[in-house]
Structures are given as structure tokens and as C-alpha cells.
Design a protein around this motif. Sequence first.
Motif, mmCIF file in Angstrom:
data_model
loop_
_atom_site.group_PDB
_atom_site.id
_atom_site.type_symbol
_atom_site.label_atom_id
_atom_site.label_comp_id
_atom_site.label_asym_id
_atom_site.label_seq_id
_atom_site.Cartn_x
_atom_site.Cartn_y
_atom_site.Cartn_z
ATOM 1 N N ASP A 342 0.782 -1.229 -0.138
ATOM 2 C CA ASP A 342 -0.026 0.016 -0.124
ATOM 3 C C ASP A 342 0.951 1.124 0.064
ATOM 4 O O ASP A 342 2.020 1.310 0.788
ATOM 5 C CB ASP A 342 -0.895 -0.207 1.375
ATOM 6 C CG ASP A 342 -1.962 1.156 1.127
ATOM 7 O OD1 ASP A 342 -1.643 2.065 0.665
ATOM 8 O OD2 ASP A 342 -2.692 0.726 2.097
ATOM 9 N N GLY A 343 0.659 2.215 -0.715
ATOM 10 C CA GLY A 343 1.606 3.558 -0.709
ATOM 11 C C GLY A 343 1.212 4.303 0.544
ATOM 12 O O GLY A 343 2.088 5.301 0.671
ATOM 13 N N ILE A 344 0.236 3.953 1.088
ATOM 14 C CA ILE A 344 0.078 4.777 2.426
ATOM 15 C C ILE A 344 0.721 4.177 3.554
ATOM 16 O O ILE A 344 0.790 3.015 3.784
ATOM 17 C CB ILE A 344 -1.625 4.685 3.007
ATOM 18 C CG1 ILE A 344 -2.238 5.275 1.563
ATOM 19 C CG2 ILE A 344 -1.803 5.644 4.156
ATOM 20 C CD1 ILE A 344 -2.323 6.458 1.086
ATOM 21 N N TYR A 346 1.160 4.358 7.390
ATOM 22 C CA TYR A 346 0.060 4.498 8.565
ATOM 23 C C TYR A 346 0.932 4.558 9.901
ATOM 24 O O TYR A 346 1.912 3.871 10.321
ATOM 25 C CB TYR A 346 -0.823 3.349 8.843
ATOM 26 C CG TYR A 346 -1.899 3.217 7.715
ATOM 27 C CD1 TYR A 346 -2.847 3.877 7.464
ATOM 28 C CD2 TYR A 346 -1.552 2.337 6.539
ATOM 29 C CE1 TYR A 346 -3.812 3.723 6.348
ATOM 30 C CE2 TYR A 346 -2.424 2.138 5.604
ATOM 31 C CZ TYR A 346 -3.557 3.041 5.352
ATOM 32 O OH TYR A 346 -4.382 2.603 4.340
#
Lengths: 376, 300
Positions: A342-344, A346
Motif C-alpha cells: 500500500d502506498g500509504i 500509517y
Amino acid sequence: MALKPILHTMNAFDARNGYTFTFGWSGDLIAANELTIVRLSDGKIVYQKQQTEYGMVLKHTLAPQEAAFNDQQYSATLKVFRKNGSDYELMGEASDPVLFWCLTAPSFSFSNSEILTGELLFPTITVDLKYSQAKGELLSEYQIMLYNQNQTLIDSSGVVYAASVSAYQYTFAGLDDKATYYVRALGATVNGYALDTGMKQLKSQFDYKGVGSTCILENLYPEASIRIQSNYVVTTATYEPAGSAPVFVDHTKVDLTKGGAVTFIDGFELKGDYEIKLALESIQPNHELLRCTDTAGNGYTLALRPFFLFPHTPDGRFDLTKGEKKFYFLLRDLKNGYEITDGIRYGSDLLSKKIHLLVQHKNSHYKLKIEMEETT
Amino acid sequence: MITGISYFSFRGMDTIPGSTGISGKSLRISGGLYDCLYSSSSLTDTAKNEADWEETTILHAKFNDDLYAGNVNFGIDNTTNVLVKRREKGTFKWLPIFDIPVLGDIKNLDVDVVDRYARCNTDYEYAIVPIINGKEGSYNIGVIRSEFDGLHLIDPTGACHSAFRSEWQITKNRPSVKTASLGSKYQYVLYNSKNNFYTGTITTTFVKTNPELCTIPEPETLDYSMEVMEFLTNGRTKILKLENGQIYMVEIGDNPSLSATEHPFLPETAFDWMQVGDCESNEDLYNFGLSDLGYEWWVS
């Protein structure tokens, strides 16, 4: 033949409650009546009293515990009198004797937890009756009745003779959800003591999934028949480690934070386009959150991976003293080996939030979507 | 409160290619405190599930103290039987009509049965009821109107149907004895038994119709009438249903007959019948071999 009053026969009664004897008389106006009660066990007169009642009042009331005591059999006779000056003069003869029992009131009640709590959790209830009497007086018969919320009788056991059954019970089936019912039982002992539980209210609130599970009916006109089909979707799940039971939290969540896993293995098939949605909290990094496989073991896994993000120093190096822990979701295709991140990035607050996670499979492409919600 | 939304992305794409032809048969979850697992073939693009069970739902686990993910909260681990019950709409009492033992096989939960003893012109409620841990589970109820034409005779070995030239006559029988006594001006009527039943006669032509062509294959009708004669005399108790809603549990009289009509291939069949039981009584249905539903399901 001389006239005599007729003392009405009576059922057994509890002496602690008293009793009113009634009688019939077809002679002159009665000014008084006299009741005599004899205890059969020793022939002793335990009660003999005149009651003066002007007019044709054909009763004699025994006060509670006045003469008769429980668990004994008695004989009663009655005389009637007219007024003659200041005296009372006997009319005719004494009535024929009537035998009766005084009994300690039997215990006659429902023993179901549903009736005690008034909450019905299933559409079927087997009503259990509990009966006992201090001196062993036997139950002769009973009847259990079911009423709707208007207290209209809708089902009944009919009269059941107690000697013919091993348990005093009856089953009512097919009760509706979110409805009010009343249950009542009537009975009698072998010596005629009348029993009544009174109306007991039951409110149904069934705990089951009903949505989507339907009874499919078809009228087969040529065959003059009705076809009945179900569309139950029943799945099978196993819990690991084997031999232990899953831990549920607040009756609404399963705790898989301590190494446990749940595998759904039967009753479904994920093929073509579909999506999977998960709602979870206390998410554990480096665990397989989801593993979806076919019978050959092909499929994909989803996990949350931690990593450290270090800022750059002015000379282009990583500043290892100021690292910050971050997380990303990783979906790994087990067949072709793709590892997709995922490019995110967290932050650690992810671990304290409720996560809504979507894995969508459409046209053989995956899509992942995450929503976070503050836990309450 | 939704605090963050992100889309999966890889090299600028919001979806990425995956394996083709994989059919997910196993789904394993771990590493969290789960309160919902939902899967559907209907794509919504939202991560938060707000749907309950729908036609396209594949799985829905709520983890309400169990691990069930179907549309019911039972499984083969705790369900021993599935009952099918029937009642006329507007009445309370259910009549159990089928029992399907589950025997640990998930396929046995797929109920597919045919009730041949429903009367005509009647609204019925049917319920499918799982027996979970020895108790009845939820009543899964459907409503239907039972309709057909003509008359039907049914027993466990077969059935025959006629919608052609039917005549019937029905008699109610309440046997009594009339007796005179010396001291009474009037006769006494004595009912020496509880006998109270119907008898009747039926005259009809049994034909095998072709519903698609709306034709009567005539030569075959004679053969069919002969088959019906065998059926009528097979010694089995039958259910007689008429299109006007009458229904009786009957024995066929000794001598059914065939007689010629103006048409050589369409003979008339005539027979007597006598009511022997109650179609709404599990005991009668069982005792007369019309149902194999064991007494454990209908004796209170």
C-alpha cells in the motif's frame, strides 16, 4: 319422610383459607343453621356452631383455621332452625353427612426459566409443571393452555391424567417472534383440590438470523402438490489452535490477537468478482490478517507490516536517532508471487483504531481500501 | 468517525493484477479482534459493511458468540434434523410433515421436499425448522395457495388424476340404533359408537393428458385406465383430493369398475370409497402408511 337440608359436596380446601359451606333447603324460612364437623380419624367433634341468618341464606361460613386443620378428613352435617319466640326450633332432620378433606395448599407452578423470566428465546417451549403437596396428595389431572396477547385461547394440552404420564409437561411450537403470549395451567388433586397457576406472560424475542434464509414454495399444479425448498447457507469454520475454544468479547467479537485463527472452509465459494470486508481492531502487525486460497493453496494473503522511517540528515544520510515506526498493508499473491504494498504509511495510531478493510477482486484485479474509525 | 481513507495503489494504479481462475474455498483470519467478516458478489467499493444478508451475500460472520457465516446461526455441528411443518393460514397449530436427518452432512440442510397432501383452494404456511441442540430453531416460513384441478388420488406408491367427466357423491355416516320402549311414547336413538365418517362414490375418466399440447393421447388412455384399476386395488390407504377443497383419507371399495362410453378409448371408472382417518392427524397418516414421520415429532 321428614325434610332435611342437602349439604353440597365440596372439593378439598386449605383450612388456613376458611370455607363457605352451601346447602339446599325446600322447607320454611330458615332463621339459623348449625354445622357440625367430625374428624374421622378419632370421631371427635371439632366444630359445632349455629349461625343466625334471617332470610333464605343457605350458607355457613367457616373462618380460617377455625376448626378443621389440614391434612385430615372430616365429615360435616347441617341442621336448620326456625324462630319460635326467643328460641330456635329444629326443622326436619340433619342433612346427610358429607365427607371432605382439608389439605395444605399444594405447590403448583411452572418451573421453566422462560416462564420465570417471561422471556421466550425460541419458537418452541416445553412447559414444565411442578407439583407437590406436603402430605403426598397426588395430582389427578392437569391442563396447560396457551393464550395470545388478547388472552384468547390458541392451544391447549387438553386434560392430561397425571397417572398416565411420567412428566407434567407440554410443548407449544411455532410461536411468533416479537409477540406476547400467556401460559396458564389448571389442575386438580385426587381429592378435588383445584389448582391454578394463573396467567404467566411470555414475550418472545428470538435470537437468530432470519434475513436471507427463506422457505421457497412452489405450487405444482399438475401434481396437486407443494414443493418446499430451503436456501440455508450454512458455513463451517474451524478454530486454531485445535482443541481450544475461541474467545468472544462482548458477545460480538472474536479475539484472534493471541495467536488464534478462524478458517471458513465449507459452504461458500469466492469466484469471479467479489469483495471481502473485514472490521477489526487491536490489529497485530506481522500477522496474516487474511488468507484466501483455493483447494490447491493458490490465492493471496494480507498482512500489516511495520517499518521505520528515518529522516535524512543535511548530508543525505539517514538520521538513525529519529526513526518513526510506520505501517503498511501488504497483499501477496501466492500464485504469481506479486507482493503489493500500500502506498500509504500509517502511524501507530492505526493499532488503536477500528479498521474497516476492503479487498475487492474484480476482473482478476485486486483493490484494497481502508477506513479507520475511532474505537469507542 | 472516519479519519482516513486510502486506496491501494501500485505504480500509479488503484488496482493491481492478480491471479486468474482462483476460486476461494478457504478463508482464514487472524491477528486482530474481529467483529465482522462480510463477502459479497455485489461490489460496493466501500470498506465499511452496512448490509445484512442479501441475495448476493457469500459470507457474513458477526461473531455473536459463534463462528457461523451463513444466513443462519446453526451448522452441522449442532443441528441433528430439519423439520418441515404445515398449517392452514390463520390457524395456530403446525402439522409436522417431513423430518430430514442431517447426519453431519451439510448437503442434508438443502431441503427439497414435495407435500402431496395439501388441499385445494387453501392458503398454507410452510415452515422449515432446524433442530438445534435438541430444540427447535427459527421457523423459516413461507406462504402459498394450493391449487389444482380435477380429482387426485394419492398413496405412497403413486397417484392418479382426472379432470375429465367427474361425478361424485358423498354421504356422511353417523350410525345409530332406534329402539322402542314400553313406557315411552317416542323411540330412543342410541349412538353406540363414535363412528362419524364420510363415504362416497366417484365416476370419472382417468386420462393421461399432454399439458404442452393440450391433447388426450387416446389409445394410451385405455392403458392408463387399466393402470388406475391396479392402483385402486393395491390395498393402500389413499388421500382423495378434489378441486373444490375437499380432502379425505380413504380406502377404496372392493369393486372398482370400468364401463364403456360413446368413445372406445375413454372408459369410465367408478369406485366407492370410505373415509378411514384424518388427513390432519400425524397419527393417522403414520398408522395408514401415508407418512413415515416418526412419532417422536408429533407425540407431546
